[in-house]
Design an enzyme around this catalytic site. Structure first.
Site, PDB file in Angstrom:
ATOM      1  CB  CYS A  26       2.917 -76.456  34.804  1.00 48.78           C
ATOM      2  SG  CYS A  26       2.487 -77.048  36.741  1.00 48.78           S
TER       3      CYS A  26
ATOM      4  CG  HIS B 286      -0.062 -64.038  30.620  1.00 52.52           C
ATOM      5  ND1 HIS B 286      -0.962 -64.534  31.340  1.00 52.52           N
ATOM      6  CD2 HIS B 286       1.423 -64.405  31.304  1.00 52.52           C
ATOM      7  CE1 HIS B 286      -0.668 -64.215  32.764  1.00 52.52           C
ATOM      8  NE2 HIS B 286       0.431 -64.411  32.131  1.00 52.52           N
TER       9      HIS B 286
ATOM     10  CG  HIS C 124      14.270 -85.572  19.278  1.00 54.74           C
ATOM     11  ND1 HIS C 124      13.409 -87.015  18.845  1.00 54.74           N
ATOM     12  CD2 HIS C 124      15.350 -85.149  18.765  1.00 54.74           C
ATOM     13  CE1 HIS C 124      15.597 -87.282  18.668  1.00 54.74           C
ATOM     14  NE2 HIS C 124      15.549 -85.816  18.326  1.00 54.74           N
TER      15      HIS C 124
ATOM     16  CG  HIS D 229       3.702 -80.047  31.289  1.00 59.11           C
ATOM     17  ND1 HIS D 229       4.446 -80.274  32.846  1.00 59.11           N
ATOM     18  CD2 HIS D 229       2.557 -79.359  32.105  1.00 59.11           C
ATOM     19  CE1 HIS D 229       3.592 -79.958  33.579  1.00 59.11           C
ATOM     20  NE2 HIS D 229       2.137 -79.656  32.995  1.00 59.11           N
TER      21      HIS D 229
ATOM     22  CG  HIS E  88       4.637 -95.568  33.454  1.00 55.14           C
ATOM     23  ND1 HIS E  88       5.163 -96.681  33.695  1.00 55.14           N
ATOM     24  CD2 HIS E  88       3.640 -96.537  34.556  1.00 55.14           C
ATOM     25  CE1 HIS E  88       4.900 -97.386  34.407  1.00 55.14           C
ATOM     26  NE2 HIS E  88       3.716 -97.736  34.346  1.00 55.14           N
TER      27      HIS E  88
ATOM     28  CG  ASN F  81       1.834 -82.442  36.744  1.00 58.79           C
ATOM     29  OD1 ASN F  81       3.409 -81.872  36.358  1.00 58.79           O
ATOM     30  ND2 ASN F  81       0.935 -82.173  36.815  1.00 58.79           N
TER      31      ASN F  81
END
Length: 506
Positions: free
Chosen positions: A238, A317, A401, A405, A434, A438
């Site tokens: 993702c 990572h 802002h 994710h 909502h 995802n």
């Protein structure tokens, strides 16, 4: 008597709460004053110095000025040499500096309404799935209740078939073309950029990696030029959307006056798990249909019409650690059914990855006042008292802002807590989860589109996009708004933004 004592106790509690509130307000303003003082310290020091220089300059007589000019004429060679050196150094600086990367515009795919999948239909589809037992169905029902997903998330055509049928390569390709071309058509229409003008193409999709590749499908569809630099990223989870932007940025720093297109998505057709292993069932409840296309440019002429400038990309990572490497993994269960397994240690590993990432990001974005507090606390902890809690920097002073994710409700809750954010800072993430679910690597773009649709993006605002992915990775992208950003045509929220934010069940 009891009534009187109870009233006294209530009054004491009220006084204590008022005292705590007053103390917190005072501390808040003390901290804001400290932050303002440190941030503007150079200015506060330079103003008196400039005043002294101006006063002294006013005292110079005309004879003094003539004397200085005569001195310069006597040293004409030195002055010419210094001026030439200044010109050479300025030229070298402007030729060697990194070129700015601008985000001209982006487009998020809005699935058609007939693909919406309500909770009741989702459970009906699961009951028709032959591989699920009663325990699996009960588990799926509980996850859906707590997921934070609404009734308007969308799924591909394969989930409209009851009883379910095995996915075909043609089904996955149909979904890919629908999402990919839907987002790209809007992007090219909104920006008036011809596909043949694009010199760099980066596509990322984790699960589905067909032959020909996703990037080849785009090049074929839009008849792009033969010397285009194309890349196809797979299996990166993702957070691959930020990785794709980073790769495009590096390419734009090499190839001047170019356009780069980044497309991020995930394929649901090959992401469905039909077994009974609970750690692999969670993804069925969370992942939904979506994708985003982004147009980047390094041409200085595009600055005037661009929305954002890319400021930083920081990638972390943790793949060297066994637990981190295995916490999100595609595998087969005991019955040979393929799915993505999520470890119970996922949130702890994500927290560790976040701390590592912001350790690098913090010095790049935090004001000097926050860096000083962090440094002083760290020194005090090591020298005097090991029990002193490490200072958590206030990232609200660095960013206006936050696009976290939308991996799930737990992910958003954890970051809201760890970064000490307010509900308004995670509103875009919660509402994206909502409304769209995802959508993997494209979720951060739906969140940015939400902020634009709300009319909250002002010139000079800083945006933090942060995403997590298998491996395990935590990646951040920082953008600077160049204008008061208005939502682009076909913004995915334009038909429903008036209904958001909605009240979510706890």
């Amino acid at each position: 008597m009891t009534s009187t004592s109870t009233n006294n106790g209530v009054e004491v509690q009220q006084r204590r709460r008022l005292s705590d509130f007053s103390r917190s307000v005072k501390l808040k303003y003390v901290k804001l004053g400290y932050h303002y003082l440190i941030s503007h310290l150079p200015t506060l020091c330079l103003v008196p110095l400039m005043c002294v220089i101006v006063v002294e300059a006013c005292r110079l007589s005309l004879d003094d000025i003539h004397a200085v000019w005569a001195q310069l004429q006597c040293n004409l060679f030195t002055v010419t040499l210094l001026c030439s050196l200044l010109v050479v150094l300025s030229t070298v600086y402007f030729m060697s500096r990194k070129r700015c990367v601008y985000l001209v515009d982006f487009s998020c795919y809005l699935p058609p309404s007939h693909l919406k999948i309500k909770h009741d239909y989702f459970m009906e589809y699961c009951k028709a799935e032959s591989g699920f037992d009663d325990s699996s169905l009960e588990f799926l029902g509980k996850i859906m209740e707590r997921s934070g997903l609404g009734e308007e998330t969308c799924a591909p055509e394969t989930m409209r078939s009851i009883p379910p049928r095995p996915p075909l390569i043609a089904d996955a390709r149909k979904e890919a073309e629908m999402v990919m071309f839907g987002a790209l058509d809007k992007l090219f229409a909104n920006t008036n950029v011809k596909p043949r003008d694009v010199g760099i193409l980066v596509v990322n999709c984790s699960i589905h990696n067909p032959t020909p590749s996703w990037s080849a499908m785009i090049i074929h569809k839009y008849k792009m030029r033969s010397n285009i630099k194309s890349f196809n990223l797979g299996g990166m989870g993702c957070s691959a959307g930020v990785i794709a932007v980073d790769l495009a940025k590096d390419m734009l720093r090499v190839h001047r006056n170019s356009y780069a297109v980044v497309f991020s998505t995930e394929n649901m057709t090959y992401n469905w798990y039909s077994g009974t292993k609970k750690s692999m069932l969670i993804s069925n409840c969370l992942f939904r249909l979506g994708g985003a296309a982004v147009l980047l440019s390094n041409n200085s002429w595009d600055r005037k019409r661009s929305k954002y400038e890319l400021v930083h990309v920081v990638r972390t990572h943790l793949g060297a650690d066994d637990k981190a490497f295995n916490c999100v993994k595609q595998e087969q269960d005991d019955d040979g059914k393929t799915g993505v397994s999520l470890s119970k240690e996922l949130m702890a590993i994500a927290g560790h990855a976040l701390k590592t990432n912001i350790t690098t990001l913090g010095p790049l974005v935090l004001p000097i006042s926050e860096q000083l507090l962090f440094f002083v606390t760290l020194v005090a902890k090591r020298l005097f008292n090991a029990k002193i809690k490490p200072y958590i920097p206030d990232f609200k002073l660095a960013f206006d802002h936050f696009c976290i994710h939308a991996g799930g409700r737990a992910v958003i809750d954890e970051l809201e807590k760890n970064l000490q954010l307010l509900p308004v800072h995670v509103e875009a993430s919660r509402m994206t989860l909502h409304r769209f679910g995802n959508t993997s690597s494209s979720s951060i773009w739906y969140e940015l589109a939400y902020t634009e649709a709300k009319g909250r993006m002002r010139k000079g605002d800083r945006v933090w996009q942060i995403a997590f992915g298998s491996g395990f990775k935590c990646n951040s992208a920082v953008w600077l708004a160049l204008v008061n950003v208005k939502p682009s045509p076909s913004n995915p929220w334009e038909d429903c933004i008036h209904r958001y934010p909605v009240q979510l069940q706890l």
